[in-house]
Scaffold this motif. Structure first.
Motif, PDB file in Angstrom:
ATOM      1  N   ARG A 397       0.833  -1.212   0.000  1.00 46.93           N
ATOM      2  CA  ARG A 397       0.000   0.000   0.000  1.00 46.93           C
ATOM      3  C   ARG A 397       0.862   1.254   0.000  1.00 46.93           C
ATOM      4  O   ARG A 397       0.419   2.310  -0.447  1.00 46.93           O
ATOM      5  N   ASP A 422      -1.762   4.485  -0.549  1.00 50.18           N
ATOM      6  CA  ASP A 422      -3.085   4.293  -1.165  1.00 50.18           C
ATOM      7  C   ASP A 422      -3.392   5.398  -2.177  1.00 50.18           C
ATOM      8  O   ASP A 422      -4.512   5.925  -2.236  1.00 50.18           O
ATOM      9  N   ASN A 504       4.980  -2.469   5.542  1.00 53.33           N
ATOM     10  CA  ASN A 504       3.833  -2.925   4.752  1.00 53.33           C
ATOM     11  C   ASN A 504       3.365  -4.303   5.206  1.00 53.33           C
ATOM     12  O   ASN A 504       2.173  -4.553   5.348  1.00 53.33           O
ATOM     13  N   GLN A 508      -0.212  -5.370   6.840  1.00 55.88           N
ATOM     14  CA  GLN A 508      -1.061  -6.419   6.268  1.00 55.88           C
ATOM     15  C   GLN A 508      -1.461  -7.419   7.344  1.00 55.88           C
ATOM     16  O   GLN A 508      -2.613  -7.859   7.405  1.00 55.88           O
TER      17      GLN A 508
END
Length: 519
Positions: A397, A422, A504, A508
């Motif tokens: 992202r 994002d 990241n 997640q």
């Protein structure tokens, strides 16, 4: 093994790959769902007989991964791991339900130390649990594997009783694992011979080996188990796994293939795909393959010594016992640079074991050109780092867009960083105790977190002052550790990318936990 047995009448050995289960239990090696699907597809294409897709009861994420792998794998048996409890076995059965060839793999400790301290049960209680768990699993699927956890430290009489009972209850495969990597080849070979001779219904099941590498003998022990009568080997790509890892699939396969004169066994593995599989697993787990790793290491087919080079020029078999092509490594080594075209680059990628889509290829080619403008020579290792980083960060992202660092003796060190999160760009300027600290502080300012930095490691991908720096970062949060790596000619950019890659992965994990809690 009978020395007189004809090499032409080789016994078929079943390859059971547990990269997605035992391999993923290696600290920091957690894979995303998409990464697991990629690995499973490649294992199936490569000819793996059984894919142990995960431990369904462990989490909703693991259950989902096993279920999706079960529904898409075309050829291999798909197995789900389960402890001896009712919920474990039912969850595993549900996870593999859609597989063309489902298997439940259930296990229970049988060694005195495990029964006393881990299970806190008497041998007769454990024996009843073996019977009940195998019976329950067999009511759900026709293919049931039972494992005697810590089998190599189990008393022989009790091990034989448990194996006999498991087969009688419906187990089709019996695994006697060297769970703690304690045994030695002669001992392991004799163990299988003993069990197969003493257990009256031993001919009704396939025997399996599962060896850990704590003493560096996992592959040797696995092959010894075959000589003792086992016909299934449980292994992982690159030998990843808990502690010192498992027997390496690529080493087992090539040992049987190259030394077929003394090992009358064969597998269904397409060996020319071994290097490709190794690179994929290394990329998705961010676990580097050691340079001198057998079969798939960077130096496995490299020769620097003048004596060796002279011998190789005269005849390749002077110093190579297998050809590079048999494991998916190209013979030729093209020198790549800024004048290289698309065809040369595509050929180089193919030789290194990569198959990219058109869009992925164009992206890789553009990044290669950008790198070639910064370096005089682009080596194979540079290209591998370039492609592997993209594979590992494809679903991230957050991405590093730009980084400017002011450093030196006068100080303070300042990092100006822009991230894309994002699709939104965010910029911040931070100070630190050195340029790397300033970079990491900038990331933390944009993405607040409490993760601890457990590892920061830098090494040059190739020789020379213009070499790419490959940085490995391990972050830990709430007892979970993840590792990521990144490469770039600028060490600070590589550092920021590696740190962000690990972040990241942690995010997640956090998202999956929140999703599970919401359910």
């Amino acid at each position: 093994m009978s020395a007189s047995k004809s090499v032409n009448s080789k016994d078929r050995v079943v390859i059971f790959d547990t990269t997605l289960r035992d391999g993923e239990q290696c600290p920091g090696a957690t894979m995303t769902l998409e990464e697991k699907l990629q690995v499973a597809d490649l294992l199936d294409e490569m000819g793996v007989d059984i894919i142990e897709a995960g431990f369904p009861i462990a989490s909703n994420g693991d259950f989902e991964a096993v279920s999706m792998i079960a529904s898409r794998v075309k050829n291999a048996v798909v197995a789900g791991l389960a402890r001896a409890g009712v919920k474990d076995i039912e969850r595993a059965g549900e996870a593999v339900r859609k597989a063309r060839r489902p298997r439940i793999h259930t296990f229970l400790s049988t060694s005195p130390v495990h029964m006393k301290y881990k299970l806190q049960k008497e041998p007769d209680e454990v024996l009843e649990m073996v019977i009940a768990s195998v019976t329950r699993a067999r009511n759900l699927v026709a293919d049931v594997e039972w494992s005697a956890e810590d089998g190599t430290r189990t008393e022989h009489d009790f091990l034989c009783r448990c194996v006999e009972a498991a087969i009688k209850a419906g187990a089709t495969t019996i695994n006697i694992p060297d769970t703690v990597g304690y045994t030695a080849p002669d001992e392991y070979r004799a163990l299988f011979r003993m069990v197969r001779e003493r257990v009256p219904n031993a001919d009704k099941a396939v025997f399996s080996v599962h060896c850990h590498n704590d003493l560096g003998m996992a592959v040797a022990n696995s092959v010894a188990g075959l000589e003792g009568g086992a016909r299934q080997i449980e292994c992982t790509i690159n030998g990843i796994g808990e502690r010192a890892g498992n027997a390496a699939l690529e080493e087992v396969v090539m040992a049987l293939k190259v030394r077929g004169d003394i090992f009358p066994f064969e597998t269904g593995i397409r060996s020319e795909m071994l290097t490709r599989a190794s690179k994929l697993v290394s990329a998705v787990t961010s676990f580097p393959v050691q340079y001198n790793k057998a079969i798939v290491g960077r130096n496995a087919f490299a020769h620097e010594s003048g004596i060796h080079q002279d011998g190789m020029l005269k005849h390749t078999q002077t110093y190579e016992i297998m050809t590079p092509e048999t494991v998916g490594v190209a013979k030729t080594s093209l020198v790549m640079g800024k004048h290289s075209g698309r065809n040369a680059f595509r050929d180089k990628l193919k030789g290194l074991g990569y198959e990219l889509s058109d869009n992925e290829f164009e992206d890789a080619f553009n990044r290669f050109k950008a790198l070639a403008d910064q370096k005089k020579h682009v080596y194979d290792e540079d290209i591998e780092a370039l492609v592997d980083e993209k594979i590992a960060t494809a679903t991230d992202r957050m991405k590093v867009l730009s980084l400017l660092v002011v450093a030196g003796t006068l100080g303070p060190q300042v990092a100006t960083l822009t991230l894309e999160i994002d699709g939104v760009h965010k910029t911040v300027q931070s100070q630190g105790n050195g340029p790397v600290d300033a970079c990491f502080n900038a990331i933390k300012a944009i993405v607040p977190h409490e993760a601890m930095l457990e590892l920061y490691q830098v090494h040059a991908v190739t020789e020379g002052t213009d070499a790419q720096a490959e940085v490995s970062v391990r972050l830990a949060e709430a007892g979970k550790a993840v590792t990521a790596k990144a490469a770039h000619p600028d060490t600070l950019v590589a550092s920021a990318k590696a740190y962000l890659g690990a972040l990241n992965k942690l995010m997640q994990k956090r998202d999956r936990l929140h999703a599970t809690a919401a359910e």
